[in-house]
Design an enzyme around this catalytic site. Structure first.
Site, PDB file in Angstrom:
ATOM      1  CD  GLU A 293      55.274  20.239  -2.076  1.00 18.41           C
ATOM      2  OE1 GLU A 293      54.132  19.760  -2.080  1.00 18.41           O
ATOM      3  OE2 GLU A 293      56.205  19.791  -1.348  1.00 18.41           O
TER       4      GLU A 293
ATOM      5  CG  ASP B 144      46.341  19.077   0.706  1.00 19.23           C
ATOM      6  OD1 ASP B 144      45.836  19.484  -0.344  1.00 19.23           O
ATOM      7  OD2 ASP B 144      47.050  18.067   0.762  1.00 19.23           O
TER       8      ASP B 144
END
Length: 469
Positions: A431, A194
């Site tokens: 993550e 992103d």
């Protein structure tokens, strides 16, 4: 050699008993994040179904429960748009209200596009097409099992082959009307990376107008806002969303007026690899010769497109901003797109390996583990704790490991695998990780991290018989 042995010893902490070869810790993450027929990417930060997360999750679940792996993907594909697009989010109507933003109402996909399903609601974007790779892994893990399991996997492939073909056709046509072999993305969220510096230049050309008010939910799940995209970046993300809505998600209208159009080399490379998996699937489902020829042509066109994005000085492939008609000369893990797409000439393969081993990536002497940061520490936009601007991502490292195996670089792949597993043994299924300190960041029970751990462990447990490779 000692470092590799230490890494393997640490990785051993993640293994289950030798009889099953399945990691109970990783399987436990997927079980806890699992819902009725699909798996949340994380316990709270991501309460809906994400497209490429589910593909990686299915890849890992294939080593635990093939029926659950097939269910994961069938649930996702049930919300495929009629034009072939697989949406990047399928919204869970049972998720707590206001648990995620932007929500289904903000996207308004079914109200604006005739192609979007009416229920459940979806976003209007897509993500890298890992799905065929996961489907092929489901088939691979069924081989040599009882006939019932093999036949169930064969039925799954036959049922989902048309969906995969339609998905890839959408990407090769609507997202590449020029026939360049490279996929055009409309939003940084489509890349899966992103806030990467890959997009800084293209986003500078996006002028934000009057935005409807909004409250970010993602910042409620992190201790430090610097781990996530900035408010300025988020304003641009939402302005791009509003632009897509004004175009009613019509591809031709988007291509004429949308302010963010970028040829994404990583997305494109994953599509090439997925087309290779799809070509393998055609043999199982007895697809037509016409289909096989079409998919082979897609593979060749994709590799030509990635070859054209090559920067010899960096030894990396580069994205291209279509509005400015110039490459984004930024060193990130996306630059290893040629390695991921495969079929490299020896000299370019060696150039990619030199880049991977360089101080800009896995050869940096200050790294906690010899794993490439998502953005080179030498880049101005590098930030070691900010999402895709520097942290190491196990899922990206899995892609590199798998690509090294496909390139015949088994020793390098083995070393990378040991480093990944050592990182996870130390920090759990986070993550992403701070590259220098090794601190786990983001969600601490990320489903796709657990899933790729299962695949990596299976590769070692089944060395010599091809499973997990």
């Amino acid at each position: 050699m000692e470092r590799n042995q230490n890494a393997e010893d640490a990785a051993g902490q993640l293994r289950a008993d030798g009889a099953s070869g399945v990691n109970p810790l990783a399987a436990g993450v997927l079980r806890r994040n699992g819902l009725k027929s699909w798996t949340k990417p994380a316990p709270s930060l991501y309460p809906h179904q994400w497209s490429w997360d589910s593909a990686f999750i299915a890849l890992g679940l294939a080593h635990v429960d093939n029926s659950r792996a097939t269910q994961e993907l069938e649930t996702l594909f049930a919300s495929q748009w009629s034009n072939g697009k697989v949406p990047h989010i399928v919204f869970d109507p049972e998720a707590p209200p206001r648990s995620y933003f932007p929500d289904a109402e903000r996207w308004s996909s079914s109200a604006l596009s005739e192609y979007a399903p009416s229920s459940p609601h979806t976003s209007g974007l897509c993500q890298p097409p890992v799905h065929a790779i996961a489907v092929w892994r489901i088939w691979e893990t069924s081989r040599g099992q009882e006939e019932r399991r093999v036949e169930a996997s064969r039925r799954f492939l036959r049922a989902n082959y048309p969906r995969l073909l339609s998905w890839h056709r959408y990407l090769m046509t609507a997202r590449d009307p020029e026939g360049s072999g490279l996929v055009t993305i409309y939003h940084p969220w489509e890349s899966g990376t992103d806030n990467s510096p890959r997009w800084d230049g293209a986003l500078q050309g996006v002028t934000v107008g009057d935005l409807p008010p909004y409250v970010r939910r993602d910042l409620q799940h992190v201790s430090d806002p610097s781990h996530r995209p900035t408010n300025g970046e988020y304003d641009r993300y939402l302005w791009l969303l509003e632009s897509l809505k004004r175009a009613r998600y019509e591809e031709s209208d988007i291509y004429r007026s949308h302010p963010f159009l970028v040829k994404d080399v990583l997305f494109s490379a994953i599509l090439v690899a997925a087309n290779e998996a799809l070509l393998n699937i055609t043999a199982v489902v007895d697809a037509s010769g016409e289909d096989r020829a079409l998919i082979q042509a897609w593979i060749e066109r994709g590799r030509q497109g990635i070859d054209g994005s090559w920067d010899a000085g960096l030894g990396l492939a580069l994205d291209r901003d279509l509005w400015r008609d110039e490459p984004a000369r930024v060193r990130t893990v996306a630059g290893f797109a040629p390695l991921i797409s495969g079929g490299l000439a020896p000299e370019k393969l060696q150039a990619q390996l030199r880049a991977l081993d360089s101080p800009h990536f896995a050869g940096n002497p200050d790294l906690q583990w010899k794993l490439p940061p998502s953005t080179s520490p030498g880049e101005r936009g590098f930030h070691p704790r900010s999402y895709w601007r520097g942290p190491t991502w196990p899922v990206a490292n899995w892609l590199l490991w798998w690509s090294l195996l496909r390139a015949g670089e088994r020793d390098r792949a083995s070393t990378l695998r040991a480093e990944i597993l050592a990182q996870l043994a130390h920090g759990g299924f986070a993550e992403y990780f701070e590259p220098f300190t090794g601190e786990p960041l983001g969600s601490r029970e990320q489903s796709w991290t657990a899933a790729v751990a299962l695949d990596l462990i299976a590769a070692g447990d089944n060395a010599g018989n091809g499973t997990g490779q």
